[in-house]
Write a protein that holds these residues in place. Structure first.
Motif, PDB file in Angstrom:
ATOM      1  N   MET A 169       0.834  -1.214   0.000  1.00  0.00           N
ATOM      2  CA  MET A 169       0.000   0.000   0.000  1.00  0.00           C
ATOM      3  C   MET A 169       0.867   1.263   0.000  1.00  0.00           C
ATOM      4  O   MET A 169       0.552   2.228  -0.689  1.00  0.00           O
ATOM      5  CB  MET A 169      -0.944   0.007   1.203  1.00  0.00           C
ATOM      6  N   MET A 170       1.937   1.258   0.770  1.00  0.00           N
ATOM      7  CA  MET A 170       2.825   2.423   0.800  1.00  0.00           C
ATOM      8  C   MET A 170       3.432   2.653  -0.589  1.00  0.00           C
ATOM      9  O   MET A 170       3.523   3.790  -1.036  1.00  0.00           O
ATOM     10  CB  MET A 170       3.931   2.244   1.846  1.00  0.00           C
ATOM     11  N   GLN A 171       3.803   1.585  -1.247  1.00  0.00           N
ATOM     12  CA  GLN A 171       4.351   1.696  -2.601  1.00  0.00           C
ATOM     13  C   GLN A 171       3.301   2.253  -3.557  1.00  0.00           C
ATOM     14  O   GLN A 171       3.570   3.159  -4.343  1.00  0.00           O
ATOM     15  CB  GLN A 171       4.820   0.315  -3.094  1.00  0.00           C
ATOM     16  N   LEU A 172       2.080   1.724  -3.480  1.00  0.00           N
ATOM     17  CA  LEU A 172       1.005   2.178  -4.357  1.00  0.00           C
ATOM     18  C   LEU A 172       0.654   3.638  -4.115  1.00  0.00           C
ATOM     19  O   LEU A 172       0.481   4.411  -5.052  1.00  0.00           O
ATOM     20  CB  LEU A 172      -0.249   1.321  -4.148  1.00  0.00           C
ATOM     21  N   LEU A 173       0.527   4.000  -2.857  1.00  0.00           N
ATOM     22  CA  LEU A 173       0.131   5.368  -2.534  1.00  0.00           C
ATOM     23  C   LEU A 173       1.257   6.363  -2.779  1.00  0.00           C
ATOM     24  O   LEU A 173       1.003   7.550  -2.971  1.00  0.00           O
ATOM     25  CB  LEU A 173      -0.357   5.447  -1.094  1.00  0.00           C
ATOM     26  N   GLY A 174       2.492   5.876  -2.779  1.00  0.00           N
ATOM     27  CA  GLY A 174       3.633   6.752  -3.000  1.00  0.00           C
ATOM     28  C   GLY A 174       3.867   7.091  -4.458  1.00  0.00           C
ATOM     29  O   GLY A 174       4.570   8.036  -4.774  1.00  0.00           O
ATOM     30  N   ASN A 175       3.236   6.336  -5.353  1.00  0.00           N
ATOM     31  CA  ASN A 175       3.465   6.663  -6.760  1.00  0.00           C
ATOM     32  C   ASN A 175       2.577   7.841  -7.162  1.00  0.00           C
ATOM     33  O   ASN A 175       1.582   8.125  -6.519  1.00  0.00           O
ATOM     34  CB  ASN A 175       3.287   5.437  -7.680  1.00  0.00           C
ATOM     35  N   GLU A 176       2.953   8.516  -8.179  1.00  0.00           N
ATOM     36  CA  GLU A 176       2.263   9.751  -8.562  1.00  0.00           C
ATOM     37  C   GLU A 176       0.994   9.497  -9.363  1.00  0.00           C
ATOM     38  O   GLU A 176       0.313  10.434  -9.744  1.00  0.00           O
ATOM     39  CB  GLU A 176       3.228  10.651  -9.330  1.00  0.00           C
TER      40      GLU A 176
END
Length: 129
Positions: A104-111
């Motif tokens: 989730m952190m990876q997904l939410l961190g993308n633009e």
């Protein structure tokens, strides 16, 4: 994301095989011709390539073939949701060591994540509490 679910032993489909499965999940049991026509709406795919991939999917146990009619009908063995859960479990296990929060952190961190999507995720998390 712990893998508490019973592990399904079906092999993981390739990207091209997933495209075929998407057509079958969306439109239901279909002939090779129908699937090939749908694939050709997005990119050029030879009929023989689609036929071979669907035969391989059948050999792998991902599709079954109804040969009771002149035109063979192909049917996914597993429902779309079950297959997606299985693939996601494998993905999270392999790339994120089973950690849904890291994913989730990876997904939410993308633009690419829009504010509307983030709000929807917040609503979903609130409803889970």
């Amino acid at each position: 994301m712990k893998n508490d679910r019973a592990e399904n032993n079906l092999p993981e489909p390739t990207k091209a095989e997933l495209e075929i499965l998407q057509v079958l999940w969306e439109f239901g049991p279909s002939t090779v011709r129908f699937v090939n026509d749908k694939l050709n709406e997005n990119r050029e795919v030879n009929y023989t390539s689609t036929l071979k991939q669907m035969q391989i999917l059948t050999e792998k146990g991902i599709l079954k073939r109804d040969e009771s009619q002149m035109k063979h009908i192909y049917i996914p063995v597993e429902a779309e949701a079950k297959t997606k859960v299985q693939l996601l479990d494998r993905f999270v296990s392999t790339l994120y060591k089973g950690s849904a929060s890291q994913l989730m952190m990876q997904l939410l961190g993308n633009e690419k994540t829009s504010k509307a999507e983030i709000e929807e995720i917040k609503r979903l998390l609130d409803s889970m509490e």
